[in-house]
Motif scaffolding. Structure first.
Motif, PDB file in Angstrom:
ATOM      1  N   ALA A  32      13.048   5.930  -3.031  1.00 40.54           N
ATOM      2  CA  ALA A  32      14.326   6.516  -3.186  1.00 40.54           C
ATOM      3  C   ALA A  32      14.872   6.147  -2.089  1.00 40.54           C
ATOM      4  CB  ALA A  32      14.714   7.582  -3.440  1.00 40.54           C
ATOM      5  N   ARG A  33      15.311   5.380  -1.772  1.00 38.47           N
ATOM      6  CA  ARG A  33      15.969   4.919  -0.218  1.00 38.47           C
ATOM      7  C   ARG A  33      16.681   6.140   0.551  1.00 38.47           C
ATOM      8  NH1 ARG A  33      17.900  -0.374   1.199  1.00 38.47           N
ATOM      9  NH2 ARG A  33      18.324  -2.024  -0.443  1.00 38.47           N
ATOM     10  N   ASP A  34      16.788   7.447   0.187  1.00 40.84           N
ATOM     11  CA  ASP A  34      16.918   8.275   0.912  1.00 40.84           C
ATOM     12  C   ASP A  34      16.324   9.256   0.958  1.00 40.84           C
ATOM     13  OD1 ASP A  34      18.055   9.377   4.034  1.00 40.84           O
ATOM     14  OD2 ASP A  34      19.901   8.405   3.074  1.00 40.84           O
ATOM     15  N   HIS A  35      16.406  10.432   1.672  1.00 41.10           N
ATOM     16  CA  HIS A  35      16.145  11.817   1.186  1.00 41.10           C
ATOM     17  C   HIS A  35      17.042  12.582  -0.087  1.00 41.10           C
ATOM     18  CE1 HIS A  35      13.575  12.149   3.859  1.00 41.10           C
ATOM     19  NE2 HIS A  35      14.491  11.538   4.896  1.00 41.10           N
ATOM     20  N   GLY A  36      16.799  12.844  -1.134  1.00 42.75           N
ATOM     21  CA  GLY A  36      17.355  13.687  -2.214  1.00 42.75           C
ATOM     22  C   GLY A  36      17.418  15.358  -2.355  1.00 42.75           C
ATOM     23  N   PRO A  37      18.046  15.551  -3.242  1.00 42.74           N
ATOM     24  CA  PRO A  37      17.336  16.346  -3.471  1.00 42.74           C
ATOM     25  C   PRO A  37      16.396  17.239  -4.882  1.00 42.74           C
ATOM     26  CG  PRO A  37      19.313  16.508  -4.834  1.00 42.74           C
ATOM     27  CD  PRO A  37      19.718  14.987  -4.176  1.00 42.74           C
ATOM     28  N   ASP A  38      16.328  15.428  -5.200  1.00 45.06           N
ATOM     29  CA  ASP A  38      14.873  15.342  -5.903  1.00 45.06           C
ATOM     30  C   ASP A  38      13.818  14.714  -5.948  1.00 45.06           C
ATOM     31  OD1 ASP A  38      13.155  16.546  -8.030  1.00 45.06           O
ATOM     32  OD2 ASP A  38      13.843  15.337  -9.824  1.00 45.06           O
ATOM     33  N   THR A  39      13.913  15.063  -4.576  1.00 43.99           N
ATOM     34  CA  THR A  39      12.494  13.238  -3.534  1.00 43.99           C
ATOM     35  C   THR A  39      11.963  14.874  -3.257  1.00 43.99           C
ATOM     36  OG1 THR A  39      13.989  13.134  -2.026  1.00 43.99           O
ATOM     37  CG2 THR A  39      15.038  11.552  -3.412  1.00 43.99           C
ATOM     38  N   THR A  40      10.716  13.525  -2.847  1.00 41.62           N
ATOM     39  CA  THR A  40       9.618  13.822  -2.351  1.00 41.62           C
ATOM     40  C   THR A  40       9.314  12.803  -1.422  1.00 41.62           C
ATOM     41  OG1 THR A  40       7.447  15.041  -2.490  1.00 41.62           O
ATOM     42  CG2 THR A  40       7.497  13.468  -3.738  1.00 41.62           C
ATOM     43  N   MET A 100       1.082  -1.420  -0.065  1.00 38.98           N
ATOM     44  CA  MET A 100       0.301   0.119   0.281  1.00 38.98           C
ATOM     45  C   MET A 100       1.365   1.407  -0.114  1.00 38.98           C
ATOM     46  SD  MET A 100      -3.069  -1.115   2.292  1.00 38.98           S
ATOM     47  CE  MET A 100      -2.470  -1.380   3.479  1.00 38.98           C
ATOM     48  N   ALA A 101       2.368   1.487   1.137  1.00 37.21           N
ATOM     49  CA  ALA A 101       2.884   2.233   0.555  1.00 37.21           C
ATOM     50  C   ALA A 101       3.525   2.574  -0.744  1.00 37.21           C
ATOM     51  CB  ALA A 101       4.169   2.400   1.888  1.00 37.21           C
ATOM     52  N   ALA A 102       3.349   1.908  -1.046  1.00 36.70           N
ATOM     53  CA  ALA A 102       4.246   1.556  -2.673  1.00 36.70           C
ATOM     54  C   ALA A 102       3.420   2.025  -4.238  1.00 36.70           C
ATOM     55  CB  ALA A 102       4.456  -0.103  -3.483  1.00 36.70           C
ATOM     56  N   GLY A 103       2.369   1.740  -3.445  1.00 35.94           N
ATOM     57  CA  GLY A 103       0.841   2.248  -4.373  1.00 35.94           C
ATOM     58  C   GLY A 103       1.184   3.455  -4.264  1.00 35.94           C
ATOM     59  N   GLU A 104       0.965   4.083  -3.125  1.00 34.59           N
ATOM     60  CA  GLU A 104       1.471   5.691  -2.777  1.00 34.59           C
ATOM     61  C   GLU A 104       2.289   6.181  -3.112  1.00 34.59           C
ATOM     62  OE1 GLU A 104      -1.478   7.763  -1.253  1.00 34.59           O
ATOM     63  OE2 GLU A 104      -2.489   6.040  -1.128  1.00 34.59           O
ATOM     64  N   ALA A 105       3.625   5.431  -3.357  1.00 36.49           N
ATOM     65  CA  ALA A 105       4.259   6.242  -3.631  1.00 36.49           C
ATOM     66  C   ALA A 105       4.018   6.569  -5.435  1.00 36.49           C
ATOM     67  CB  ALA A 105       5.962   5.197  -3.249  1.00 36.49           C
ATOM     68  N   ALA A 106       3.789   5.245  -5.855  1.00 37.54           N
ATOM     69  CA  ALA A 106       3.547   5.373  -7.289  1.00 37.54           C
ATOM     70  C   ALA A 106       3.046   6.827  -7.247  1.00 37.54           C
ATOM     71  CB  ALA A 106       3.076   4.505  -7.568  1.00 37.54           C
ATOM     72  N   ARG A 107       1.648   6.643  -6.791  1.00 33.09           N
ATOM     73  CA  ARG A 107       0.697   7.900  -7.369  1.00 33.09           C
ATOM     74  C   ARG A 107       1.513   9.279  -6.985  1.00 33.09           C
ATOM     75  NH1 ARG A 107      -1.264  11.909  -4.834  1.00 33.09           N
ATOM     76  NH2 ARG A 107      -0.682  10.993  -2.690  1.00 33.09           N
ATOM     77  N   LEU A 108       2.593   9.461  -6.114  1.00 35.12           N
ATOM     78  CA  LEU A 108       2.606  10.781  -5.895  1.00 35.12           C
ATOM     79  C   LEU A 108       3.919  11.074  -6.774  1.00 35.12           C
ATOM     80  CD1 LEU A 108       3.386  13.111  -3.699  1.00 35.12           C
ATOM     81  CD2 LEU A 108       4.169  11.984  -2.452  1.00 35.12           C
ATOM     82  N   TYR A 109       4.893   9.763  -7.918  1.00 35.21           N
ATOM     83  CA  TYR A 109       5.476   9.196  -8.405  1.00 35.21           C
ATOM     84  C   TYR A 109       5.077  10.359  -9.666  1.00 35.21           C
ATOM     85  CZ  TYR A 109       9.642   8.314 -11.437  1.00 35.21           C
ATOM     86  OH  TYR A 109      10.854   8.207 -11.940  1.00 35.21           O
ATOM     87  N   ARG A 110       3.856   9.226  -9.902  1.00 40.08           N
ATOM     88  CA  ARG A 110       3.629  10.461 -11.414  1.00 40.08           C
ATOM     89  C   ARG A 110       3.038  11.307 -11.499  1.00 40.08           C
ATOM     90  NH1 ARG A 110       1.119   5.263 -10.895  1.00 40.08           N
ATOM     91  NH2 ARG A 110      -1.034   5.693 -10.008  1.00 40.08           N
ATOM     92  N   GLU A 111       2.548  12.165 -10.470  1.00 35.17           N
ATOM     93  CA  GLU A 111       1.967  13.096 -10.004  1.00 35.17           C
ATOM     94  C   GLU A 111       3.005  14.238  -9.996  1.00 35.17           C
ATOM     95  OE1 GLU A 111       0.082  13.513  -7.071  1.00 35.17           O
ATOM     96  OE2 GLU A 111      -2.028  12.206  -7.548  1.00 35.17           O
ATOM     97  N   THR A 112       3.871  13.633  -9.863  1.00 39.46           N
ATOM     98  CA  THR A 112       5.675  15.272  -9.412  1.00 39.46           C
ATOM     99  C   THR A 112       6.425  14.631  -9.907  1.00 39.46           C
ATOM    100  OG1 THR A 112       6.258  13.715  -7.591  1.00 39.46           O
ATOM    101  CG2 THR A 112       5.149  15.673  -7.297  1.00 39.46           C
ATOM    102  N   GLY A 113       6.648  13.448 -10.604  1.00 39.02           N
ATOM    103  CA  GLY A 113       8.182  12.934 -11.296  1.00 39.02           C
ATOM    104  C   GLY A 113       8.844  12.695 -10.696  1.00 39.02           C
ATOM    105  N   LYS A 114       9.024  13.315  -9.092  1.00 41.92           N
ATOM    106  CA  LYS A 114      10.438  13.741  -8.484  1.00 41.92           C
ATOM    107  C   LYS A 114      10.115  11.660  -7.383  1.00 41.92           C
ATOM    108  CE  LYS A 114      10.078  18.042  -6.922  1.00 41.92           C
ATOM    109  NZ  LYS A 114       9.878  18.650  -5.785  1.00 41.92           N
ATOM    110  N   ARG A 115      11.042  11.006  -7.419  1.00 41.78           N
ATOM    111  CA  ARG A 115      11.614   9.630  -6.526  1.00 41.78           C
ATOM    112  C   ARG A 115      10.509   9.735  -5.051  1.00 41.78           C
ATOM    113  NH1 ARG A 115      16.437   6.679  -7.184  1.00 41.78           N
ATOM    114  NH2 ARG A 115      15.046   4.492  -6.138  1.00 41.78           N
ATOM    115  N   VAL A 116      10.421   9.596  -4.426  1.00 46.17           N
ATOM    116  CA  VAL A 116       9.536   9.364  -3.532  1.00 46.17           C
ATOM    117  C   VAL A 116      10.364   8.198  -2.721  1.00 46.17           C
ATOM    118  CG1 VAL A 116       6.880   8.596  -2.200  1.00 46.17           C
ATOM    119  CG2 VAL A 116       7.250   9.309  -4.394  1.00 46.17           C
TER     120      VAL A 116
END
Length: 153
Positions: free
Chosen positions: A46-54, A8-24
């Motif tokens: 993504a495993r860790d925070h980065g400049p282009d993550t959410t 379920m967390a991966a599904g939320e991440a996929a939705r956000l990735y599609r919306e923002t283009g940023k890895r989650v």
């Protein structure tokens, strides 16, 4: 915690990735990155925070489908899980190939699950029996000591 919450967390991440283009980055209540083997190979996570993550907050004690809980009661809220990607390794694909098209069941019969996961064993068996009558194969997973349903692989 089971794979269901992680998917379920991966599904939320996929939705956000599609919306923002940023890895989650999936974080816990303290904002710290979490990782699950279920997310291996998932390009949206993504495993860790980065400049282009959410971030997505999804962890024990911070589930999107729970409003509140106490020792006696959970309070649920409406929640519709998003489809999630599960990336299998070549070895996992080879292992799973003989079971393609089967229904997978994993009754919570060993531990003492919370009431929301407690479904009587006879109902699991009825589900298997019905699926078999429809010509479906049923595969059951479980650790050593699992109580096996009849007519499952």
């Amino acid at each position: 915690m089971g794979w269901g919450d992680e998917l379920m967390a991966a599904g939320e991440a996929a939705r956000l990735y599609r919306e923002t283009g940023k890895r989650v980055v999936i974080v816990d209540r303290q904002g710290l990155p979490r990782w699950s083997e279920v997310w291996e190979g998932n390009s949206a996570i993504a495993r860790d925070h980065g400049p282009d993550t959410t971030i997505v907050l999804n962890a024990p004690g911070a589930r999107p489908y729970i409003v509140a809980k106490s020792d006696e009661r959970y309070t649920w809220k409406a929640y519709e899980p998003r489809p999630a990607e599960l990336v299998l390794t070549p070895e996992e694909r080879r292992f799973a190939a003989p079971y393609a098209g089967a229904i997978l069941v994993e009754p919570h019969v060993l531990a003492k699950p919370h009431a929301n996961k407690r479904w009587p064993f006879d109902r699991w068996q009825a589900l298997v029996n019905d699926a078999r009558l429809q010509g479906r194969r049923v595969v059951q997973c479980g650790p050593a000591g699992t109580i096996w349903l009849r007519n499952v692989v």
